[in-house]
Design an enzyme around this catalytic site. Structure first.
Site, PDB file in Angstrom:
ATOM      1  N   LEU A   1       0.834  -1.210   0.000  1.00 54.29           N
ATOM      2  CA  LEU A   1       0.000   0.000   0.000  1.00 54.29           C
ATOM      3  C   LEU A   1       0.868   1.260   0.000  1.00 54.29           C
ATOM      4  CD1 LEU A   1      -2.519  -1.120   2.777  1.00 54.29           C
ATOM      5  CD2 LEU A   1      -3.118  -0.707   0.364  1.00 54.29           C
ATOM      6  N   SER A   2       0.272   2.384  -0.356  1.00 57.02           N
ATOM      7  CA  SER A   2       0.966   3.669  -0.246  1.00 57.02           C
ATOM      8  C   SER A   2       1.304   3.895   1.237  1.00 57.02           C
ATOM      9  CB  SER A   2       0.038   4.788  -0.756  1.00 57.02           C
ATOM     10  OG  SER A   2       0.656   6.035  -0.586  1.00 57.02           O
ATOM     11  N   GLY A   3       2.542   4.211   1.518  1.00 56.60           N
ATOM     12  CA  GLY A   3       2.969   4.427   2.901  1.00 56.60           C
ATOM     13  C   GLY A   3       3.371   3.151   3.625  1.00 56.60           C
ATOM     14  N   SER A   4       3.348   2.025   2.917  1.00 57.38           N
ATOM     15  CA  SER A   4       3.687   0.761   3.591  1.00 57.38           C
ATOM     16  C   SER A   4       5.175   0.682   3.915  1.00 57.38           C
ATOM     17  CB  SER A   4       3.267  -0.443   2.725  1.00 57.38           C
ATOM     18  OG  SER A   4       3.897  -0.385   1.456  1.00 57.38           O
ATOM     19  N   GLY A   5       6.006   1.368   3.122  1.00 59.17           N
ATOM     20  CA  GLY A   5       7.456   1.329   3.366  1.00 59.17           C
ATOM     21  C   GLY A   5       8.255   0.836   2.162  1.00 59.17           C
ATOM     22  N   LYS A   6       7.613   0.748   1.002  1.00 57.50           N
ATOM     23  CA  LYS A   6       8.296   0.242  -0.207  1.00 57.50           C
ATOM     24  C   LYS A   6       9.544   1.064  -0.532  1.00 57.50           C
ATOM     25  CE  LYS A   6       4.766   0.947  -2.994  1.00 57.50           C
ATOM     26  NZ  LYS A   6       3.841   1.581  -2.042  1.00 57.50           N
ATOM     27  N   SER A   7       9.372   2.394  -0.655  1.00 64.00           N
ATOM     28  CA  SER A   7      10.498   3.248  -1.080  1.00 64.00           C
ATOM     29  C   SER A   7      11.602   3.261  -0.038  1.00 64.00           C
ATOM     30  CB  SER A   7      10.023   4.682  -1.329  1.00 64.00           C
ATOM     31  OG  SER A   7       8.927   4.681  -2.179  1.00 64.00           O
TER      32      SER A   7
ATOM     33  N   SER B   1       1.406  -1.927  -7.303  1.00 64.36           N
ATOM     34  CA  SER B   1       1.055  -3.150  -8.059  1.00 64.36           C
ATOM     35  C   SER B   1      -0.029  -3.947  -7.328  1.00 64.36           C
ATOM     36  CB  SER B   1       2.290  -4.010  -8.345  1.00 64.36           C
ATOM     37  OG  SER B   1       3.295  -3.919  -7.370  1.00 64.36           O
TER      38      SER B   1
HETATM   39  N1  LIG Z   1      -5.303   7.072  -6.478  1.00 60.20           N
HETATM   40  C1  LIG Z   1      -4.088   6.727  -6.054  1.00 60.20           C
HETATM   41  N2  LIG Z   1      -3.859   5.471  -5.560  1.00 60.20           N
HETATM   42  C2  LIG Z   1      -2.622   5.113  -5.141  1.00 60.20           C
HETATM   43  N3  LIG Z   1      -1.528   5.940  -5.189  1.00 60.20           N
HETATM   44  C3  LIG Z   1      -1.694   7.197  -5.674  1.00 60.20           C
HETATM   45  C4  LIG Z   1      -2.973   7.642  -6.104  1.00 60.20           C
HETATM   46  N4  LIG Z   1      -2.835   8.930  -6.533  1.00 60.20           N
HETATM   47  C5  LIG Z   1      -1.562   9.275  -6.376  1.00 60.20           C
HETATM   48  N5  LIG Z   1      -0.856   8.239  -5.852  1.00 60.20           N
HETATM   49  C6  LIG Z   1       0.616   8.266  -5.681  1.00 60.20           C
HETATM   50  O1  LIG Z   1       1.120   7.389  -6.716  1.00 60.20           O
HETATM   51  C7  LIG Z   1       2.009   6.428  -6.171  1.00 60.20           C
HETATM   52  C8  LIG Z   1       1.663   5.006  -6.647  1.00 60.20           C
HETATM   53  O2  LIG Z   1       1.982   4.822  -7.979  1.00 60.20           O
HETATM   54  P1  LIG Z   1       2.258   3.364  -8.540  1.00 60.20           P
HETATM   55  O3  LIG Z   1       2.740   3.558  -9.950  1.00 60.20           O
HETATM   56  O4  LIG Z   1       3.140   2.626  -7.617  1.00 60.20           O
HETATM   57  O5  LIG Z   1       0.794   2.710  -8.534  1.00 60.20           O
HETATM   58  S1  LIG Z   1       0.284   1.375  -9.282  1.00 60.20           S
HETATM   59  O6  LIG Z   1       1.278   0.321  -9.057  1.00 60.20           O
HETATM   60  O7  LIG Z   1       0.122   1.676 -10.715  1.00 60.20           O
HETATM   61  O8  LIG Z   1      -1.017   1.057  -8.650  1.00 60.20           O
HETATM   62  C9  LIG Z   1       1.838   6.481  -4.657  1.00 60.20           C
HETATM   63  O9  LIG Z   1       3.173   6.396  -4.168  1.00 60.20           O
HETATM   64  P2  LIG Z   1       3.552   5.509  -2.864  1.00 60.20           P
HETATM   65  O10 LIG Z   1       2.957   6.259  -1.709  1.00 60.20           O
HETATM   66  O11 LIG Z   1       5.056   5.548  -2.875  1.00 60.20           O
HETATM   67  O12 LIG Z   1       3.005   4.126  -3.026  1.00 60.20           O
HETATM   68  C10 LIG Z   1       1.163   7.797  -4.367  1.00 60.20           C
HETATM   69  O13 LIG Z   1       2.128   8.770  -3.978  1.00 60.20           O
HETATM   70  N1  LIG Z   2       9.908  -0.919   9.588  1.00 65.45           N
HETATM   71  C1  LIG Z   2       9.675   0.009   8.653  1.00 65.45           C
HETATM   72  N2  LIG Z   2       9.927  -0.248   7.345  1.00 65.45           N
HETATM   73  C2  LIG Z   2       9.673   0.688   6.408  1.00 65.45           C
HETATM   74  N3  LIG Z   2       9.167   1.923   6.663  1.00 65.45           N
HETATM   75  C3  LIG Z   2       8.899   2.227   7.962  1.00 65.45           C
HETATM   76  C4  LIG Z   2       9.122   1.294   8.994  1.00 65.45           C
HETATM   77  N4  LIG Z   2       8.746   1.861  10.162  1.00 65.45           N
HETATM   78  C5  LIG Z   2       8.314   3.098   9.851  1.00 65.45           C
HETATM   79  N5  LIG Z   2       8.401   3.345   8.537  1.00 65.45           N
HETATM   80  C6  LIG Z   2       8.039   4.629   7.899  1.00 65.45           C
HETATM   81  O1  LIG Z   2       6.942   4.440   7.029  1.00 65.45           O
HETATM   82  C7  LIG Z   2       6.989   5.383   5.967  1.00 65.45           C
HETATM   83  C8  LIG Z   2       6.887   4.629   4.664  1.00 65.45           C
HETATM   84  O2  LIG Z   2       6.913   5.543   3.592  1.00 65.45           O
HETATM   85  P1  LIG Z   2       7.412   5.131   2.146  1.00 65.45           P
HETATM   86  O3  LIG Z   2       8.686   4.346   2.233  1.00 65.45           O
HETATM   87  O4  LIG Z   2       7.411   6.374   1.301  1.00 65.45           O
HETATM   88  O5  LIG Z   2       6.246   4.128   1.685  1.00 65.45           O
HETATM   89  P2  LIG Z   2       5.746   3.761   0.229  1.00 65.45           P
HETATM   90  O6  LIG Z   2       6.913   3.913  -0.719  1.00 65.45           O
HETATM   91  O7  LIG Z   2       5.255   2.353   0.350  1.00 65.45           O
HETATM   92  O8  LIG Z   2       4.634   4.729  -0.090  1.00 65.45           O
HETATM   93  C9  LIG Z   2       8.310   6.143   6.098  1.00 65.45           C
HETATM   94  O9  LIG Z   2       8.056   7.385   6.733  1.00 65.45           O
HETATM   95  C10 LIG Z   2       9.133   5.217   7.003  1.00 65.45           C
HETATM   96  O10 LIG Z   2      10.087   5.932   7.770  1.00 65.45           O
END
Ligand SMILES: Nc1ncnc2c1ncn2[C@@H]1O[C@H](COP(=O)(O)OS(=O)(=O)O)[C@@H](OP(=O)(O)O)[C@H]1O
Ligand SMILES: Nc1ncnc2c1ncn2[C@@H]1O[C@H](COP(=O)(O)OP(=O)(O)O)[C@@H](O)[C@H]1O
Length: 200
Positions: free
Chosen positions: A32-38, A105
């Site tokens: 998920l967005s914010g899960s920690g992928k990046s 994804s």
């Molecule tokens: N509607 C919606 N849903 C999910 N995410 C959104 C959306 N709009 C913008 N964002 C931003 O786009 C990042 C995700 O893009 P991705 O290319 O990884 O998405 S996907 O795999 O095609 O579903 C995602 O980045 P991450 O937070 O790093 O996951 C968001 O910053």
């Molecule tokens: N164990 C952990 N692994 C990865 N991220 C973590 C963890 N604990 C806390 N975090 C925090 O969660 C957030 C994840 O953000 P980000 O890496 O941008 O996620 P994504 O790329 O999935 O959107 C960051 O602020 C990171 O510091």
């Protein structure tokens, strides 16, 4: 593909691998967005780079600002986004480079297409398993707040689906496992597979 005849190259993936000294692979982070992928992808790349592995990172927000700037978040656009990234990853594999890809994804069918394009033997899946509640609590980019306010439609986990991958190689629970331990777990899984001629 009518009238398209692929060119044969003299320098092959194997030749490039011999120069680099390691196998190319795609390390694909889903979550998920914010899960920690990046965050995890960056640290894993840093570690592998230090070990002399030729890496390159592809990340959702970065690719969507360039190559895929014409795509949104409908299911069809996500499929095309991921298809193009998989094709780009395949080119990098051919160049001998290890790719770190971080994309939500969210759909099983898209992940199957990605693996088919890249080749199962070149693909390592990392599922960043963080609950929607925790991602929303982190709300790193303020997007969950906007989605809850109805300002973003099709937001993954709120009003668009995320199908958990059950067939990925490594699962990281970021609510239980710290960053360093997670990075070690991922790198330890990857390392034996980097050997040239490795079939692991
Ligand atoms: N509607 C919606 N849903 C999910 N995410 C959104 C959306 N709009 C913008 N964002 C931003 O786009 C990042 C995700 O893009 P991705 O290319 O990884 O998405 S996907 O795999 O095609 O579903 C995602 O980045 P991450 O937070 O790093 O996951 C968001 O910053
Ligand atoms: N164990 C952990 N692994 C990865 N991220 C973590 C963890 N604990 C806390 N975090 C925090 O969660 C957030 C994840 O953000 P980000 O890496 O941008 O996620 P994504 O790329 O999935 O959107 C960051 O602020 C990171 O510091």
């Amino acid at each position: 593909m009518n009238n398209i005849i692929p060119q044969e190259y003299n320098v092959t993936q194997n030749c490039r691998g011999t120069i680099k000294g390691h196998r190319p692979l795609v390390i694909w982070f889903s979550g998920l967005s914010g899960s920690g992928k990046s965050t995890l992808a960056n640290l894993v790349e840093k570690d592998l780079h230090k070990k002399g592995i030729h890496t390159y990172s592809l990340d959702g927000d970065n690719i969507r600002g360039g190559l895929n700037s014409n795509l949104g978040f409908s299911e069809a656009d996500r499929t095309e986004n991921l298809r193009r990234i998989a094709e780009v990853s395949k080119l990098f594999i051919d160049s001998g480079t290890l790719i770190i890809a971080a994309f939500i994804s969210p759909l099983k069918t898209d992940r199957e297409l990605i693996k088919k394009i890249i080749g199962k033997e070149n693909f390592i899946g990392i599922f960043v398993n963080t609950s929607i509640e925790e991602c929303e609590r982190r709300d790193v980019k303020g997007l969950y707040k906007k989605a809850r306010a109805g300002e973003i439609k099709d937001f993954t986990g709120i009003n668009a689906p995320y199908e958990k991958p059950f067939d990925f190689d490594v699962v990281i629970n970021t609510e239980e496992t710290g960053l360093e331990e997670s990075v070690n777990k991922i790198v330890n899984y990857i390392q034996p597979k980097l050997r040239l001629n490795s079939n692991e």
